[in-house]
Design a protein around this motif. Structure first.
Motif, PDB file in Angstrom:
ATOM      1  N   LYS A  97       0.805  -1.220   0.000  1.00 22.99           N
ATOM      2  CA  LYS A  97       0.000   0.000   0.000  1.00 22.99           C
ATOM      3  C   LYS A  97       0.843   1.277   0.000  1.00 22.99           C
ATOM      4  CE  LYS A  97      -3.847  -2.243   2.399  1.00 22.99           C
ATOM      5  NZ  LYS A  97      -4.755  -2.211   3.562  1.00 22.99           N
TER       6      LYS A  97
ATOM      7  N   ASN B 274      -7.742   3.701  -8.197  1.00 17.23           N
ATOM      8  CA  ASN B 274      -8.682   3.280  -7.150  1.00 17.23           C
ATOM      9  C   ASN B 274      -8.059   3.375  -5.766  1.00 17.23           C
ATOM     10  OD1 ASN B 274     -10.627   2.741  -9.040  1.00 17.23           O
ATOM     11  ND2 ASN B 274     -10.207   0.534  -9.147  1.00 17.23           N
ATOM     12  N   HIS B 275      -6.761   3.127  -5.671  1.00 15.84           N
ATOM     13  CA  HIS B 275      -6.077   3.104  -4.373  1.00 15.84           C
ATOM     14  C   HIS B 275      -5.493   4.460  -3.985  1.00 15.84           C
ATOM     15  CE1 HIS B 275      -6.259  -1.289  -3.864  1.00 15.84           C
ATOM     16  NE2 HIS B 275      -6.055  -1.363  -5.169  1.00 15.84           N
ATOM     17  N   LEU B 276      -5.277   5.353  -4.981  1.00 20.41           N
ATOM     18  CA  LEU B 276      -4.543   6.588  -4.696  1.00 20.41           C
ATOM     19  C   LEU B 276      -5.375   7.849  -4.903  1.00 20.41           C
ATOM     20  CD1 LEU B 276      -1.186   5.628  -6.486  1.00 20.41           C
ATOM     21  CD2 LEU B 276      -1.659   5.554  -4.030  1.00 20.41           C
ATOM     22  N   SER B 277      -6.658   7.698  -5.130  1.00 19.30           N
ATOM     23  CA  SER B 277      -7.495   8.838  -5.500  1.00 19.30           C
ATOM     24  C   SER B 277      -7.525   9.934  -4.438  1.00 19.30           C
ATOM     25  CB  SER B 277      -8.919   8.373  -5.805  1.00 19.30           C
ATOM     26  OG  SER B 277      -9.484   7.742  -4.667  1.00 19.30           O
ATOM     27  N   GLN B 278      -7.350   9.580  -3.170  1.00 19.37           N
ATOM     28  CA  GLN B 278      -7.430  10.576  -2.096  1.00 19.37           C
ATOM     29  C   GLN B 278      -6.171  11.433  -1.978  1.00 19.37           C
ATOM     30  OE1 GLN B 278     -10.378  10.942  -0.493  1.00 19.37           O
ATOM     31  NE2 GLN B 278     -11.038   9.352  -1.940  1.00 19.37           N
ATOM     32  N   LYS B 279      -5.113  11.057  -2.684  1.00 23.16           N
ATOM     33  CA  LYS B 279      -3.831  11.750  -2.516  1.00 23.16           C
ATOM     34  C   LYS B 279      -3.593  12.833  -3.559  1.00 23.16           C
ATOM     35  CE  LYS B 279      -1.758   7.672  -0.378  1.00 23.16           C
ATOM     36  NZ  LYS B 279      -1.704   8.262   0.968  1.00 23.16           N
TER      37      LYS B 279
ATOM     38  N   ASP C  74      -5.429  15.982  -6.358  1.00 14.73           N
ATOM     39  CA  ASP C  74      -6.563  16.887  -6.546  1.00 14.73           C
ATOM     40  C   ASP C  74      -7.488  16.433  -7.668  1.00 14.73           C
ATOM     41  OD1 ASP C  74      -5.572  18.755  -4.581  1.00 14.73           O
ATOM     42  OD2 ASP C  74      -4.070  19.359  -6.070  1.00 14.73           O
ATOM     43  N   LYS C  75      -6.913  15.746  -8.642  1.00 13.43           N
ATOM     44  CA  LYS C  75      -7.701  15.340  -9.808  1.00 13.43           C
ATOM     45  C   LYS C  75      -7.214  13.973 -10.261  1.00 13.43           C
ATOM     46  CE  LYS C  75      -9.120  17.315 -14.306  1.00 13.43           C
ATOM     47  NZ  LYS C  75     -10.540  17.576 -14.000  1.00 13.43           N
ATOM     48  N   ILE C  76      -8.161  13.103 -10.637  1.00 19.50           N
ATOM     49  CA  ILE C  76      -7.841  11.749 -11.071  1.00 19.50           C
ATOM     50  C   ILE C  76      -8.352  11.548 -12.491  1.00 19.50           C
ATOM     51  CG2 ILE C  76      -8.229   9.291 -10.664  1.00 19.50           C
ATOM     52  CD1 ILE C  76      -6.510  10.550  -8.541  1.00 19.50           C
TER      53      ILE C  76
END
Length: 658
Positions: free
Chosen positions: A409, A467-472, A474-476
């Motif tokens: 992770k 899916n795993h890093l979207s919170q890190k 500003d834009k995905i």
């Protein structure tokens, strides 16, 4: 393709195209170079790109390349065979590049000019007089005001015709005081003529002769050499300066302090700080005094075989320059942007992921825009990042490899480009190629900044990764994926729309999605770590509506000359030589074509890669062909600056019947 080394040759006779110097004033005055067979091959094909970052309000770095007399592997215009040839890839730390040799007129090999221009770096040749022969040259050069003007005009013409950006003037002889007025006329007339014929060009005076005619190195700018400084674009101060000399020179220069280049001999011969691995000591002093630096012979790393190997030592040495001085170049700055990370040398050549040659080679004209991988010799990072010449590439002869371990992770980021690209109304399309195992994922992070300094980080990567890093971030933006021409490579594509923002950075993002304990996994400090391996083959950025196009085959005129077919010493084959040239029937801006791959198709329709051209001509030199063959087909594959290549079946060709 390259034949044996050439020690003597007639410039007017067809032979392997090379770059070479002029050794006499007669050669210069007669303009004979412009009638040589080699001249058309030596014209720079890459225009000097313009960057938004101004160098007028900061100290600059000039690099003076001096290596073993010059004109080594780099003289072969169409490339050589030495994959260990010297190369320079830290262009983002350089403002101007001087090619130096101990000849009267050192014309920079076009291979250097092409790659330097691609990185927005100016290239200068050298005019040198030294020793007894140099005194004789000066007696003729400075005999009259008119002679000084004529030779200045000849030098300016060569720079203009060959496409480089100026001259370093190195007059290392004692002169009579009565010759100084004509010497000043030579310097002044050359500077004015260069500025007129090559806008933005530079004429730099080397700290040698003083205003009374004596050869007396001042190691600074002062009243004795300032008369020459006043009539050209800068001075290259000799190396034996003391700590206060940069500041004293700045005071003398006034508002032209950035035109003072304090010399540093990397070999350490009488230079402040000792050069070598202490070159940064001198750079720090120069930067503090707020003047410019002239780094002489950074090829010291290569020539002295610094440990552990050339690539590591060179990255470490230039890392010291970067820490002292900082970046002077950023890219991308314009569209289309394309980089395949090629260093201009290698052990193979690929096109669109398909290997076309396993021969060793070197050709600086083929060098791609170089990634800005800051050197890090620590063991802190779990992923090691390097430009690799061994693993089969997507395009050219290199890629960026990411290898190491990742904890469960966790992820790893590495800056590959620091940019300065204003984004317009059109959305951008970004394409990149990846080769990896199924669980080692690789994405890109684009950092952009608004006019009010709002920073936005955009992650574009495979769906499993976002899916795993979207919170890190500003834009995905998930990428779409498809197999490239080679099934090993996966092509990733995405578009972004950030009108009015400026792209400031491109990072690679590594992520390992499989965290089950496998043969490639192990426990470390109670965390699960897994081997990671991924390769980045290229990055392309274009406006979303951009579509590359190639002229159809019959829109080209292709012809051959200097045709020679002779028996081979082997007896069972022949040797074919021919100069192939091509041009469009209608005028077009050829700068949209980065190069041309040249193939020969045999009777079985098998296409063999034989070389690359960066001008609209290629010389086939003693190509071995079957004795019974009398018909030869050469295909010229047109290659675009965006990295796309014309299909071979749709490319222009030359049919030779002997």
């Amino acid at each position: 393709m390259m034949s044996k080394d050439i020690t003597s040759f007639d410039p007017k006779q067809a032979s392997v195209p090379i770059s070479y110097p002029l050794k006499t004033l007669k050669e210069l005055e007669s303009r004979s170079y412009l009638d040589s067979f080699h001249y058309p091959f030596n014209k720079a094909s890459v225009p000097l790109i313009q960057t938004p970052t101004s160098s007028s309000n900061r100290g600059k770095i000039l690099v003076c390349h001096d290596m073993a007399g010059g004109y080594l592997d780099d003289k072969y215009v169409q490339g050589g065979t030495n994959s260990d040839a010297y190369s320079l890839w830290h262009w983002y730390l350089i403002d101007s590049f001087v090619y130096f040799s101990h000849n009267l007129v050192t014309l920079p090999p076009v291979t250097w000019t092409n790659t330097a221009h691609r990185h927005a770096v100016k290239v200068l040749g050298t005019f040198l007089t030294e020793g007894e022969g140099g005194r004789d040259v000066c007696n003729e050069l400075l005999s009259t005001k008119e002679s000084a003007q004529i030779y200045a005009e000849r030098l300016a013409e060569l720079a203009s015709q060959l496409g480089f950006d100026g001259w370093l003037l190195n007059m290392e002889v004692d002169l009579d005081s009565v010759q100084i007025p004509n010497l000043k006329e030579f310097v002044n007339h050359l500077t004015l003529t260069m500025h007129s014929s090559v806008p933005g060009s530079l004429v730099i005076w080397y700290d040698s002769v003083t205003d009374d005619g004596s050869l007396n190195y001042q190691n600074q700018l002062n009243k004795y050499n300032k008369p020459f400084f006043d009539i050209c674009d800068g001075i290259f101060a000799n190396y034996s300066w003391e700590e206060n000399y940069p500041k004293l020179s700045a005071d003398v220069a006034g508002d032209r302090k950035y035109d003072v280049y304090m010399g540093i001999d990397v070999f350490g011969r009488g230079t402040f700080g000792g050069g070598q691995w202490n070159t940064n000591f001198a750079l720090d002093v120069i930067k503090k005094a707020d003047v410019s630096a002239a780094i002489f012979a950074p090829g010291w790393v290569y020539e002295t075989k610094q440990e552990p190997n050339f690539e590591t030592a060179q990255n470490r040495w230039w890392g010291l320059v970067e820490k002292s001085w900082g970046l002077v170049r950023k890219y991308p700055v314009a569209l289309p942007f394309y980089s395949n990370f090629d260093q201009g040398r290698g052990n193979h050549i690929t096109v669109d992921g398909i290997n076309i040659s396993n021969a060793t080679w070197c050709n600086l004209s083929s060098q791609g825009l170089q990634p800005q991988l800051m050197f890090d010799d620590s063991t802190v990072n779990s992923i090691q990042v390097l430009v690799d010449l061994t693993e089969k590439s997507y395009s050219g002869g290199a890629n960026i490899t990411f290898q190491g371990t990742l904890k469960a992770k966790s992820y790893f980021q590495k800056t590959i480009f620091q940019a300065e690209l204003l984004l317009t109304k059109l959305p951008l399309r970004v394409t990149y190629s990846v080769k990896s195992d199924s669980n080692s994922l690789l994405g890109l992070v684009l950092n952009v900044t608004s006019t009010i300094n709002e920073n936005v980080s955009i992650l574009s990567a495979p769906q499993e990764m976002v899916n795993h890093l979207s919170q890190k971030f500003d834009k995905i933006v998930p990428t779409t994926e498809q197999n490239g021409s080679s099934t090993e490579w996966i092509m990733h594509e995405f578009t972004i729309d950030m009108n009015g923002y400026t792209l400031t950075e491109i990072r690679a993002m590594c992520y390992r999605q499989d965290h089950e304990l496998t043969l490639n996994s192990r426990r470390l400090d109670h965390d699960l770590v897994t081997d990671y391996s991924a390769i980045l083959g290229h990055v392309t950025i274009t406006p979303s509506e951009y579509k590359p196009s190639f002229p159809v085959s019959n829109s080209w005129l292709v012809n051959g000359e200097y045709i020679d077919l002779k028996s081979s010493p082997k007896g069972d084959s022949k040797l074919l030589s021919v100069k192939i040239s091509w041009k469009l029937k209608e005028e077009k801006d050829y700068s949209v074509f980065s190069h041309y791959n040249v193939y020969m198709e045999n009777e079985s329709k098998v296409k063999e890669y034989i070389g690359v051209a960066h001008v609209n001509s290629f010389y086939v030199s003693e190509l071995e062909v079957p004795s019974a063959t009398s018909s030869f087909k050469f295909i010229i594959q047109v290659c675009n600056v965006d990295g796309t290549n014309q299909k071979l079946d749709e490319s222009p060709y030359y049919q030779l019947e002997v």
